[in-house]
Enzyme design. Structure first.
Site, mmCIF file in Angstrom:
data_model
loop_
_atom_site.group_PDB
_atom_site.id
_atom_site.type_symbol
_atom_site.label_atom_id
_atom_site.label_comp_id
_atom_site.label_asym_id
_atom_site.label_seq_id
_atom_site.Cartn_x
_atom_site.Cartn_y
_atom_site.Cartn_z
ATOM 1 N N ASP A 1 0.961 10.465 3.587
ATOM 2 C CA ASP A 1 1.559 11.374 4.566
ATOM 3 C C ASP A 1 0.465 12.283 5.128
ATOM 4 O O ASP A 1 0.201 13.371 4.614
ATOM 5 C CB ASP A 1 2.655 12.209 3.893
ATOM 6 C CG ASP A 1 3.642 12.736 4.916
ATOM 7 O OD1 ASP A 1 3.505 12.396 6.109
ATOM 8 O OD2 ASP A 1 4.551 13.487 4.520
ATOM 9 N N LYS B 1 10.395 3.828 4.006
ATOM 10 C CA LYS B 1 10.397 5.286 3.872
ATOM 11 C C LYS B 1 11.120 5.709 2.594
ATOM 12 O O LYS B 1 12.266 5.303 2.369
ATOM 13 C CB LYS B 1 11.096 5.924 5.081
ATOM 14 C CG LYS B 1 10.294 5.802 6.369
ATOM 15 C CD LYS B 1 9.295 6.950 6.479
ATOM 16 C CE LYS B 1 8.809 7.119 7.894
ATOM 17 N NZ LYS B 1 9.021 8.393 8.473
ATOM 18 N N CYS C 1 15.913 48.392 -15.881
ATOM 19 C CA CYS C 1 16.801 47.658 -14.964
ATOM 20 C C CYS C 1 17.399 46.455 -15.717
ATOM 21 O O CYS C 1 16.661 45.630 -16.258
ATOM 22 C CB CYS C 1 16.009 47.186 -13.752
ATOM 23 S SG CYS C 1 16.945 46.049 -12.726
ATOM 24 N N CYS D 1 19.985 47.701 -10.225
ATOM 25 C CA CYS D 1 20.041 49.050 -10.810
ATOM 26 C C CYS D 1 20.093 50.135 -9.727
ATOM 27 O O CYS D 1 20.199 51.316 -10.054
ATOM 28 C CB CYS D 1 18.859 49.279 -11.743
ATOM 29 S SG CYS D 1 17.298 49.446 -10.882
ATOM 30 N N GLU E 1 0.859 -1.199 0.000
ATOM 31 C CA GLU E 1 0.000 0.000 0.000
ATOM 32 C C GLU E 1 0.882 1.232 0.000
ATOM 33 O O GLU E 1 2.063 1.159 0.355
ATOM 34 C CB GLU E 1 -0.876 0.022 1.270
ATOM 35 C CG GLU E 1 -1.818 -1.162 1.365
ATOM 36 C CD GLU E 1 -2.519 -1.230 2.726
ATOM 37 O OE1 GLU E 1 -2.541 -0.223 3.458
ATOM 38 O OE2 GLU E 1 -3.031 -2.308 3.044
ATOM 39 N N TYR F 1 -7.374 2.377 5.418
ATOM 40 C CA TYR F 1 -6.377 1.326 5.157
ATOM 41 C C TYR F 1 -6.342 0.200 6.179
ATOM 42 O O TYR F 1 -5.515 -0.681 6.084
ATOM 43 C CB TYR F 1 -4.974 1.912 4.994
ATOM 44 C CG TYR F 1 -4.484 2.818 6.106
ATOM 45 C CD1 TYR F 1 -4.326 2.357 7.403
ATOM 46 C CD2 TYR F 1 -4.163 4.135 5.820
ATOM 47 C CE1 TYR F 1 -3.864 3.186 8.402
ATOM 48 C CE2 TYR F 1 -3.698 4.986 6.809
ATOM 49 C CZ TYR F 1 -3.556 4.503 8.104
ATOM 50 O OH TYR F 1 -3.100 5.331 9.083
ATOM 51 N N CYS G 1 10.989 46.144 -8.453
ATOM 52 C CA CYS G 1 11.849 47.155 -9.047
ATOM 53 C C CYS G 1 11.031 47.697 -10.221
ATOM 54 O O CYS G 1 10.659 46.933 -11.123
ATOM 55 C CB CYS G 1 13.145 46.528 -9.550
ATOM 56 S SG CYS G 1 14.072 47.679 -10.591
ATOM 57 N N LYS H 1 2.093 4.701 1.598
ATOM 58 C CA LYS H 1 2.111 5.285 2.955
ATOM 59 C C LYS H 1 1.723 6.749 2.794
ATOM 60 O O LYS H 1 2.513 7.571 2.334
ATOM 61 C CB LYS H 1 3.499 5.130 3.575
ATOM 62 C CG LYS H 1 3.535 5.533 5.034
ATOM 63 C CD LYS H 1 4.846 5.076 5.663
ATOM 64 C CE LYS H 1 4.961 5.394 7.130
ATOM 65 N NZ LYS H 1 4.480 6.668 7.577
ATOM 66 N N CYS I 1 16.959 48.320 -5.373
ATOM 67 C CA CYS I 1 17.186 47.172 -6.253
ATOM 68 C C CYS I 1 18.680 46.824 -6.239
ATOM 69 O O CYS I 1 19.519 47.697 -6.462
ATOM 70 C CB CYS I 1 16.749 47.517 -7.676
ATOM 71 S SG CYS I 1 17.273 46.283 -8.875
HETATM 72 S S1 IVH Z 1 -1.156 0.620 8.734
HETATM 73 C C1 IVH Z 1 -0.839 -1.309 12.745
HETATM 74 N N1 IVH Z 1 -1.216 1.587 6.312
HETATM 75 O O1 IVH Z 1 1.838 5.598 8.885
HETATM 76 C C2 IVH Z 1 -0.701 -0.691 11.421
HETATM 77 N N2 IVH Z 1 -0.474 3.020 8.061
HETATM 78 O O2 IVH Z 1 4.307 5.510 10.387
HETATM 79 C C3 IVH Z 1 -1.311 0.614 11.379
HETATM 80 N N3 IVH Z 1 0.062 5.282 7.346
HETATM 81 O O3 IVH Z 1 0.364 5.395 12.048
HETATM 82 C C4 IVH Z 1 -0.938 1.435 10.255
HETATM 83 N N4 IVH Z 1 -0.415 5.006 5.222
HETATM 84 O O4 IVH Z 1 -0.705 6.969 10.278
HETATM 85 C C5 IVH Z 1 -0.926 1.844 7.592
HETATM 86 N N5 IVH Z 1 -1.372 2.310 4.121
HETATM 87 C C6 IVH Z 1 -1.090 2.562 5.395
HETATM 88 C C7 IVH Z 1 -0.629 3.828 5.840
HETATM 89 C C8 IVH Z 1 -0.330 4.004 7.189
HETATM 90 C C9 IVH Z 1 -0.009 5.871 6.140
HETATM 91 C C10 IVH Z 1 0.525 5.978 8.566
HETATM 92 C C11 IVH Z 1 -0.308 5.717 9.780
HETATM 93 C C12 IVH Z 1 0.649 5.086 10.748
HETATM 94 C C13 IVH Z 1 1.949 5.657 10.285
HETATM 95 C C14 IVH Z 1 3.134 4.873 10.773
#
Ligand code: IVH
Length: 696
Positions: free
Chosen positions: A139, A338, A455, A435, A135, A245, A450, A137, A432
């Protein structure tokens, strides 16, 4: 405060270790508070992760120093008093992080061992027997939502993992979150990430800048701040979104129900219930395929309309998840990967001001070079005088720098804890830097200018812009040649490009006959560019390529545009009053009229495209093309749409009429179309659309 680079040298004494562990713990507690309680992180996530890693390693090497309340054991921090506490019936865990492929492979081996999928020698068998789901991640901010008999009854943040904050009223304002789920069981707790789409983030920052308020640092922090508002109408105005998720507590569905067999079936089910589930997920057999997924998204992260900071890999089968279990902090069945950080800290060496082609004076940071998001950054924008004042960054500070995708690198904030004593605030210059004429800040303007049209800095950037690919496309007329020609008095504005004294150029060092011939023919060729390119090249404020094209096709000749009133121009589709006033203002100046006469005398094309004789069946409709079509090149499909009165923008929005999907289409365009309910069509349907203006 501690910097991640100040690691202990090998062979340090136990006293050093104890001290370092204490320093790291104090720093992490402070940063936890800034991040979780105040939504005001001072250091980038990557630096934070570094500190955590170092502390973990020290604790592993010196178990006698392990304490129960170490920040390495905690998930987040205790909730604040602003919102009522909510106890999570199933704890909300964090994830372990990995940063390279080998760490992921090692995790897969541990999983295989944990599931006893090992051969007689204790070596793991093929991990193909495990089955993973990959999946993105997201942000954003973790959220838990509780639905009872299908109705949303409570929404809470993660808090410290056991107790979070009740933000139900705010979550009810998030448009993409349904309040009712049809066919949901007695209790369904859904977890996921609340995030701020990039489009919304950019719009918010534009509004902040225009109002003289500080820009928001990044979409994640803005989402966090938007969620923790006392007034839900503020949350509502931000345009937050959500991806589900994970399942939390479920009552009323047996564990042997097929929907609860795997993470992937559970996500499919959540999607069927009407919850937003990210479509960019994939079930794979082996960890090598997980790595392929990760590498794909490492390359394509910026094609998405929201930010990700990595990928999350989970063991797909829920019974296998149960048998693997969790540590105190994180499940053993999941691992985060990450991606390289897009925010880093570095030293701010100086603040300088650059003058753009419109005269806009932009402060920028000169930085100690730092590697961010795949390249070395030495300069970053500080936007304008207000932003420098509001951020209060000072030369000598350690600053957080952000570079996300193609966006210009930006200085977000100083790390105050690392500010040397006695640093003076920075003052915006009065004159500026090029000039030396006084800079002017018009009333109600966020920017300083400016205003001297002569210039050299303005002329330099204006001529470079005129010659650039998006405008008149004069190859070889780059920064250094423009600077040289201005310095020698060969050119003073863009009109002079057509009357350069080539005999003088021939006398210059570094200009052989071949390079002169090349440059001359590039300038000559630019005379035949479309009128829209010339209009773009003039650098009229607010007038971009699509507005220029609309003007060129509607009026057919530059003279007609120059003679048009603001009202006549605003009436054109794709122009609007802001562009129209700016164009009218531009052509009202004598300087512009003299410039156009230079073009006319040189034989530069001033005529627009012929008005199309085709039926305007796509009038006002936006059709996006993605991928390769058999019968049309990229330009041909765009021309065919425009010739019928339509538009062919580069991205999908609510207003898109249809998305034409060819071979190897952009994943995010197709996904976005699906999310927004925009029809996707193939090439043959596109041909019908061109003929009839209707979808077959
Ligand atoms: S699973 C026990 N799936 O990342 C597992 N987390 O750094 C629970 N996050 O606390 C999390 N995308 O806020 C999961 N596809 C994803 C995610 C995800 C973002 C975040 C979530 C978690 C944090 C951990």
């Amino acid at each position: 405060m501690v910097a991640p680079s100040e690691k202990l040298p090998a062979g340090s004494s136990p006293v050093d270790v104890v001290e370092r562990v204490e320093t790291l713990r104090a720093a992490l507690r402070h940063h936890n508070q800034q991040y979780h309680e105040r939504d005001a992180p001072e250091i980038p996530d990557a630096d934070y992760d570094h500190l955590v890693r170092e502390l973990r390693e020290l604790e592993a090497a010196h178990p006698e120093l392990v304490v129960e309340d170490s920040p390495t054991a905690a998930v987040g921090v205790a909730p604040s008093a602003t919102f009522a506490p909510v106890e999570h019936r199933v704890p909300m865990m964090s994830l372990d992080n990995s940063f390279d492929h080998d760490e992921l492979r090692a995790w897969a081996t541990r999983v295989a061992r944990g599931l006893e999928r090992v051969d007689n020698d204790g070596d793991p068998e093929s991990d193909a027997a495990i089955g993973f789901i990959c999946e993105l991640k997201i942000d954003g901010i973790a959220l838990s939502m509780r639905f009872e008999h299908g109705s949303l009854v409570q929404a809470a943040t993660r808090g410290n993992g056991r107790v979070g904050e009740d933000i139900t009223a705010n979550i009810r304002t998030v448009a993409v979150i349904p309040q009712e789920l049809e066919g949901a069981p007695e209790v369904l707790e859904v977890r996921g990430e609340v995030y701020l789409p990039l489009e919304r983030f950019e719009a918010l920052n534009e509004a902040q800048e225009a109002a003289g308020l500080a820009r928001y640092a990044n979409p994640r922090n803005t989402a966090a701040g938007s969620l923790r508002q006392k007034d839900p109408s503020v949350t509502a105005s931000r345009g937050l979104a959500f991806w589900a998720y994970q399942l939390g507590e479920v009552v009323g569905v047996g564990v042997d129900d097929a929907r609860l067999a795997t993470q992937s079936s559970a996500l499919d089910w959540l999607g069927e219930l009407g919850l937003p589930v990210n479509p960019e997920r994939r079930v794979v057999a082996t960890i090598e395929e997980v790595i392929e997924f990760i590498e794909f998204w490492a390359q394509h992260r910026h094609d998405l309309p929201y930010e990700i900071d990595g990928a999350v890999v989970k063991v797909d089968a829920l019974d296998a998840q149960r048998s693997l279990g969790s540590t105190a902090r994180a499940p053993r069945w999941a691992m985060a990967y990450k991606l390289p950080p897009e925010e880093r800290t570095t030293k701010l060496l100086d603040i300088q001001v650059s003058i753009g082609r419109t005269g806009k004076a932009t402060p920028f940071a000169v930085l100690e070079p730092v590697f961010v998001a795949g390249s070395t950054v030495q300069m970053a924008t500080l936007h304008n005088a207000d932003q420098v004042r509001l951020k209060d960054v000072r030369p000598g500070d350690t600053v957080v720098v952000r570079k996300a995708g193609d966006v210009i690198p930006e200085v977000l904030a100083p790390v105050l804890a690392e500010r040397p004593e006695g640093l003076a605030p920075w003052q915006f210059p009065v004159d500026c830097p090029t000039c030396l004429e006084p800079l002017v800040r018009p009333p109600d303007e966020a920017h300083t200018f400016c205003i001297n049209p002569a210039c050299p800095a303005r002329q330099q950037t204006q001529i470079e812009y005129f010659a650039s690919r998006g405008a008149m496309d004069i190859e070889g007329m780059g920064e250094s040649r423009v600077a040289l020609f201005i310095e020698l008095g060969l050119i003073a504005d863009v009109g002079d490009l057509y009357t350069i004294d080539w005999e003088r150029v021939a006398e210059l060092e570094g200009f052989g006959q071949t390079s002169i011939d090349k440059l001359r023919s590039a300038i000559e060729a630019s005379k035949d560019r479309p009128l829209a390119s010339l209009l773009v090249g003039l650098g009229v404020r607010h007038l971009g390529p699509s507005g220029a094209e609309s003007l060129a096709s509607a009026f057919g000749h530059l003279d007609a545009i120059m003679a048009a009133s603001v009202e006549q121009m605003s009436a054109i589709d794709g122009v609007g009053p802001r562009i129209a006033s700016s164009v009218a203002e531009y052509f009202a100046s004598d300087k512009a009229i003299q410039l156009i006469e230079k073009f006319r005398a040189a034989g530069v094309n001033l005529v627009g495209p012929e008005v199309s004789s085709l039926p305007q069946v796509l009038s006002g409709k936006a059709v996006v093309v993605t991928g390769t079509l058999a019968g049309f090149s990229r330009d041909e499909s765009a021309d065919a749409i425009k010739a019928r009165g339509g538009k062919s923008p580069g991205s999908v929005s609510k207003k898109t009429f249809a998305v034409v999907v060819g071979d190897s289409p952009g994943a995010s365009k197709v996904t976005r179309a699906e999310e927004l309910g925009v029809p996707t069509i193939d090439e043959s349907a596109f041909v019908t659309l061109l003929e009839t203006g209707e979808l077959p």
